[in-house]
Design a protein around this motif. Sequence first.
Motif, PDB file in Angstrom:
ATOM      1  N   SER A 207      -7.195  -3.686   2.855  1.00 46.35           N
ATOM      2  CA  SER A 207      -6.589  -2.499   2.243  1.00 46.35           C
ATOM      3  C   SER A 207      -6.099  -1.479   3.258  1.00 46.35           C
ATOM      4  O   SER A 207      -6.636  -1.381   4.359  1.00 46.35           O
ATOM      5  CB  SER A 207      -7.638  -1.831   1.355  1.00 46.35           C
ATOM      6  OG  SER A 207      -7.339  -0.467   1.158  1.00 46.35           O
TER       7      SER A 207
ATOM      8  N   SER B  40      -6.678   2.169  -0.242  1.00 48.10           N
ATOM      9  CA  SER B  40      -8.031   2.381  -0.790  1.00 48.10           C
ATOM     10  C   SER B  40      -9.015   2.803   0.292  1.00 48.10           C
ATOM     11  O   SER B  40      -9.955   3.543   0.029  1.00 48.10           O
ATOM     12  CB  SER B  40      -8.536   1.113  -1.480  1.00 48.10           C
ATOM     13  OG  SER B  40      -7.578   0.650  -2.396  1.00 48.10           O
TER      14      SER B  40
ATOM     15  N   SER C 128       0.813  -1.210   0.000  1.00 48.98           N
ATOM     16  CA  SER C 128       0.000   0.000   0.000  1.00 48.98           C
ATOM     17  C   SER C 128       0.855   1.271   0.000  1.00 48.98           C
ATOM     18  O   SER C 128       1.734   1.432   0.862  1.00 48.98           O
ATOM     19  CB  SER C 128      -0.883   0.013   1.242  1.00 48.98           C
ATOM     20  OG  SER C 128      -1.595  -1.194   1.342  1.00 48.98           O
TER      21      SER C 128
ATOM     22  N   SER D 276     -10.628  -2.573  -9.943  1.00 48.11           N
ATOM     23  CA  SER D 276     -10.618  -3.500  -8.805  1.00 48.11           C
ATOM     24  C   SER D 276     -10.578  -2.792  -7.453  1.00 48.11           C
ATOM     25  O   SER D 276     -10.259  -3.422  -6.444  1.00 48.11           O
ATOM     26  CB  SER D 276      -9.436  -4.470  -8.934  1.00 48.11           C
ATOM     27  OG  SER D 276      -8.246  -3.745  -9.036  1.00 48.11           O
TER      28      SER D 276
HETATM   29  C1  LIG Z   1      -5.531  -1.710  -7.425  1.00 50.30           C
HETATM   30  C2  LIG Z   1      -5.365  -2.378  -6.336  1.00 50.30           C
HETATM   31  O1  LIG Z   1      -4.314  -1.947  -5.581  1.00 50.30           O
HETATM   32  C3  LIG Z   1      -4.062  -2.436  -4.280  1.00 50.30           C
HETATM   33  C4  LIG Z   1      -4.574  -1.660  -3.228  1.00 50.30           C
HETATM   34  C5  LIG Z   1      -3.927  -1.575  -2.027  1.00 50.30           C
HETATM   35  C6  LIG Z   1      -4.555  -0.867  -0.857  1.00 50.30           C
HETATM   36  O2  LIG Z   1      -5.697  -0.427  -0.980  1.00 50.30           O
HETATM   37  O3  LIG Z   1      -3.912  -0.747   0.204  1.00 50.30           O
HETATM   38  C7  LIG Z   1      -2.655  -2.182  -1.901  1.00 50.30           C
HETATM   39  C8  LIG Z   1      -2.080  -2.902  -2.894  1.00 50.30           C
HETATM   40  C9  LIG Z   1      -2.707  -3.058  -4.217  1.00 50.30           C
HETATM   41  O4  LIG Z   1      -2.920  -4.395  -4.502  1.00 50.30           O
HETATM   42  C10 LIG Z   1      -6.204  -3.537  -5.962  1.00 50.30           C
HETATM   43  O5  LIG Z   1      -5.880  -4.280  -5.030  1.00 50.30           O
HETATM   44  O6  LIG Z   1      -7.196  -3.776  -6.639  1.00 50.30           O
END
Ligand SMILES: C=C(O[C@@H]1C=C(C(=O)O)C=C[C@H]1O)C(=O)O
Length: 242
Positions: free
Chosen positions: A97, A100, A49, A76
């Motif tokens: 997450s 996000s 992240s 996603s």
């Molecule tokens: C786009 C993406 O990004 C992700 C979202 C993340 C988060 O919200 O902390 C961390 C890594 C990624 O895998 C997803 O997972 O769909």
Amino acid sequence: MFKVGKVSYLNTVPLFYRFEDPMIELVEGEPSYLVSLLRYGKIHAGIVSSVEYLFNRSQYRVVSGLCIASKQRVCSVLLFSKRPMLEIKRVYLTPASLTSKILCKHLLEDVYKLKPEYVESRESADALLLIGDDALYEKRLGKFEYVYDLAEEWHKVYSLPFVFALFLVRKDADPSLDRLIEELALKSIKAFYEDFAQGRVKVEGFSRDELKDYFYHCIDYFLDEEKERSLELFGSLAYNHR
Ligand SMILES: C=C(O[C@@H]1C=C(C(=O)O)C=C[C@H]1O)C(=O)O
């Protein structure tokens, strides 16, 4: 031996397509789990992240040029809702997450001026934030009337791409690791897209059209100047929501 964290979602398939080296052991998991491993030194590096870097910069080096981002839609990172955005009252945020979740809070509270309650159970929520394969699968089920792509929402407001994850290396790890990760990831991305174009890539659970849309129109792996600008802007806005 270096331990490197890999998010266990479709979005990392190109980054790790040819990521093999006798010095590297991969550790898979959801983003929030990998961040805790990295923070406490259980792994040396990982694609994790982006907020972990924004909030704890002094602990990490960033592998240059690489990220998980989107130019506009990400496909996603989705907020599934029973009501239109402005009527959302109770929100479930996936614990998988970090980035996000903060993006979602920023959009709901600062952009749309809502004061939602964040609830622990999906059942009591009228909107769910899901990421990665969970989001892709939920979308297929088509149970929610309103589905908001949070990278698209960010783009509507700021006209910028969005950076979800960075390849971070702990500052106490051997400096040669950064270069090794960069080489292996670039080799992987190149091989993945060449093989995909030739029809040689299959991923269980996803059709070729789904993969094509995701890898050509949603996810982007190159950290350029515009994405760095977006990351810094997000860092300044994210602070209130940590
Ligand atoms: C786009 C993406 O990004 C992700 C979202 C993340 C988060 O919200 O902390 C961390 C890594 C990624 O895998 C997803 O997972 O769909």
